[in-house]
Design a protein around this motif. Sequence first.
Motif, short mmCIF file in Angstrom:
data_model
loop_
_atom_site.label_atom_id
_atom_site.label_comp_id
_atom_site.label_asym_id
_atom_site.label_seq_id
_atom_site.Cartn_x
_atom_site.Cartn_y
_atom_site.Cartn_z
N ASN A 87 -12.39 -3.07 10.39
CA ASN A 87 -11.23 -2.46 11.03
C ASN A 87 -10.06 -2.33 10.07
OD1 ASN A 87 -12.40 -2.16 13.60
ND2 ASN A 87 -11.96 -4.28 14.14
N LEU A 88 -9.89 -3.32 9.20
CA LEU A 88 -8.83 -3.23 8.20
C LEU A 88 -9.12 -2.08 7.22
CD1 LEU A 88 -8.25 -7.01 7.36
CD2 LEU A 88 -6.61 -5.46 8.46
N TRP A 89 -10.37 -1.91 6.86
CA TRP A 89 -10.76 -0.82 5.96
C TRP A 89 -10.41 0.53 6.58
CZ3 TRP A 89 -16.45 -0.11 3.81
CH2 TRP A 89 -16.42 0.84 2.78
N LEU A 90 -10.74 0.69 7.85
CA LEU A 90 -10.42 1.93 8.55
C LEU A 90 -8.91 2.12 8.64
CD1 LEU A 90 -11.13 4.41 10.25
CD2 LEU A 90 -11.28 2.89 12.24
N ASN A 91 -8.19 1.07 9.01
CA ASN A 91 -6.75 1.17 9.19
C ASN A 91 -6.04 1.54 7.90
OD1 ASN A 91 -4.15 0.89 10.40
ND2 ASN A 91 -4.03 -1.22 9.68
N HIS A 92 -6.36 0.84 6.83
CA HIS A 92 -5.66 1.10 5.57
C HIS A 92 -6.14 2.40 4.91
CE1 HIS A 92 -3.23 -2.51 5.40
NE2 HIS A 92 -4.26 -3.16 5.89
N GLY A 93 -7.36 2.80 5.21
CA GLY A 93 -7.79 4.12 4.75
C GLY A 93 -6.96 5.22 5.37
N LEU A 94 -6.73 5.10 6.68
CA LEU A 94 -5.88 6.08 7.37
C LEU A 94 -4.44 5.99 6.88
CD1 LEU A 94 -7.24 5.66 11.02
CD2 LEU A 94 -7.55 7.65 9.53
N GLU A 95 -3.99 4.77 6.62
CA GLU A 95 -2.62 4.61 6.14
C GLU A 95 -2.44 5.28 4.77
OE1 GLU A 95 0.59 1.24 4.65
OE2 GLU A 95 -1.55 0.83 4.71
N ILE A 96 -3.38 5.06 3.87
CA ILE A 96 -3.26 5.64 2.52
C ILE A 96 -3.28 7.17 2.61
CG2 ILE A 96 -4.41 5.92 0.30
CD1 ILE A 96 -5.34 3.00 0.55
N PHE A 97 -4.21 7.72 3.38
CA PHE A 97 -4.30 9.17 3.51
C PHE A 97 -3.03 9.74 4.14
CE2 PHE A 97 -5.50 13.06 5.80
CZ PHE A 97 -6.02 13.81 4.76
N GLY A 98 -2.58 9.13 5.24
CA GLY A 98 -1.38 9.61 5.90
C GLY A 98 -0.14 9.45 5.04
N SER A 99 -0.03 8.33 4.33
CA SER A 99 1.15 8.08 3.51
C SER A 99 1.19 8.99 2.29
CB SER A 99 1.18 6.61 3.08
OG SER A 99 1.26 5.75 4.21
N LEU A 100 0.03 9.24 1.67
CA LEU A 100 -0.01 10.18 0.55
C LEU A 100 0.50 11.55 0.98
CD1 LEU A 100 -3.40 9.31 -1.20
CD2 LEU A 100 -1.13 9.14 -2.22
N ASN A 101 0.02 12.02 2.11
CA ASN A 101 0.45 13.34 2.58
C ASN A 101 1.90 13.32 3.05
OD1 ASN A 101 -1.78 15.59 2.81
ND2 ASN A 101 -2.82 13.65 3.19
N PHE A 102 2.33 12.20 3.61
CA PHE A 102 3.73 12.10 4.03
C PHE A 102 4.66 12.20 2.83
CE2 PHE A 102 7.56 9.74 5.23
CZ PHE A 102 7.89 10.36 6.43
N ASN A 103 4.31 11.51 1.75
CA ASN A 103 5.14 11.56 0.54
C ASN A 103 5.02 12.89 -0.18
OD1 ASN A 103 6.41 8.88 0.37
ND2 ASN A 103 4.34 8.09 0.14
N LEU A 104 3.95 13.63 0.08
CA LEU A 104 3.78 14.94 -0.54
C LEU A 104 4.65 16.02 0.09
CD1 LEU A 104 -0.07 15.06 -1.17
CD2 LEU A 104 1.71 15.35 -2.89
N ILE A 105 5.13 15.79 1.30
CA ILE A 105 5.91 16.83 1.99
C ILE A 105 7.11 17.25 1.15
CG2 ILE A 105 7.36 17.33 3.99
CD1 ILE A 105 5.51 15.62 5.68
N VAL B 84 0.83 -1.20 0.00
CA VAL B 84 0.00 0.00 0.00
C VAL B 84 0.87 1.25 0.00
CG1 VAL B 84 -1.65 1.34 1.37
CG2 VAL B 84 -1.97 -1.11 1.09
N TYR B 85 1.92 1.25 0.80
CA TYR B 85 2.77 2.44 0.90
C TYR B 85 3.47 2.74 -0.42
CZ TYR B 85 5.89 5.91 2.83
OH TYR B 85 6.56 7.10 3.08
N LEU B 86 3.94 1.72 -1.10
CA LEU B 86 4.60 1.94 -2.39
C LEU B 86 3.60 2.52 -3.40
CD1 LEU B 86 6.79 -1.28 -2.71
CD2 LEU B 86 7.57 1.06 -2.26
N GLY B 87 2.34 2.12 -3.29
CA GLY B 87 1.32 2.71 -4.14
C GLY B 87 1.14 4.20 -3.87
N THR B 88 1.20 4.59 -2.60
CA THR B 88 1.05 6.00 -2.26
C THR B 88 2.27 6.81 -2.69
OG1 THR B 88 1.99 5.74 -0.01
CG2 THR B 88 -0.38 5.41 -0.28
N LEU B 89 3.42 6.16 -2.78
CA LEU B 89 4.62 6.85 -3.25
C LEU B 89 4.43 7.34 -4.68
CD1 LEU B 89 7.66 7.51 -2.64
CD2 LEU B 89 8.21 5.31 -3.67
N ILE B 90 3.89 6.49 -5.54
CA ILE B 90 3.60 6.87 -6.92
C ILE B 90 2.38 7.78 -6.98
CG2 ILE B 90 3.13 6.01 -9.24
CD1 ILE B 90 5.88 5.26 -8.08
N GLY B 91 1.38 7.48 -6.14
CA GLY B 91 0.17 8.30 -6.13
C GLY B 91 0.44 9.75 -5.77
#
Length: 241
Positions: A123-141, A60-67
Motif C-alpha cells: 500500500n505504501l508503494w502504491l501511495n508513494h508511486g501516486l504521490e511522485i507521479f502527481g507531484s512531478l506533474n504538479f511541479n511541472l505546471i 519525496v515531494y522535495l525530490g519531485t521539485l528537483i526532478g
Amino acid sequence: MNAKQKLEAQVKQQSKAIRNRVSDTYQDVDHSVGTNLVRVHPVKTGMNHALAPFIANIAVYLGTLIGALLLYGTYAKFVPIVGRFKSFAFLETAAILLSIIGSLFTSWSITGFMGLGGSQFANLWLNHGLEIFGSLNFNLILVLLLGQIGTALNIFLTMIQVVSGAGMIPLVTLNSFFKGAHYISPMFYSIQADFNIMFGGSQAGMYLGQLVLLALGILIVNIVIVTFRKHQPILDFHQLS
C-alpha cells in the motif's frame, strides 16, 4: 454590638452555612464521572512515529521539485527534435518509471524502519508511486508555463503544502486559506493515506482514490499547456557565467 455589626455577622454565618451545604452536596461530584480512553489506532510513542508520514512525504515531494526541473530541461531540448507532444510523452513515461522505482525504495525504507508488514509495504508503494507521479506533474505546471524560473514559485507552493498537508497540524485547526489549499495538494492525500496505512484506518482507499483523481486532473492541465504553448523557454547557463 450595633445593628450593622449584627447584620454582617448574620450574613457571614449564612454564607458559611450555604458553602458547607454546597460542599456536602457536591463533594463526590469530582469522582462521579470516570474516563476510559480506548485508542482504536494507536501511534507508538515518539516523534519519529507521530511525524513519520509527514517527514516521508515532504522528503519525496522535495525530490519531485528537483526532478520536475530536470525532466523539463530534457523535454525542452527534445521538443525541436521530435516535437512537443512526443517529447511530453517521453517525459510522462520517465515520470511513471521514476514513480515506480522511487516509491519502491521509499516504501522499503519506511517498512524497514517502522517494522511494518508486507501488505503495508504494498500500500505504501502504491501511495508513494501516486504521490511522485502527481507531484512531478504538479511541479511541472508552472515550469511548463514559465520555464525554469517556475521552480522559484514551486518552492513557495511547497511551503504552502507543508502546512496544508496536515501532517503536523490537524486540518480542522487550519485557517480557510490552507483548508482550501489542501484540495489541490498531492502531499495532503498522500500524508493522510500514510497515516491510515502505517497506523491503521479505513480511509486509505478514499485518499488514494482522491489522489488518483487529482493526478489525472493535473495531467490534463499539463496536456493543455503543452498544446497551446508551442515555445518552451530554457535558460542557457553558459551565458550567465
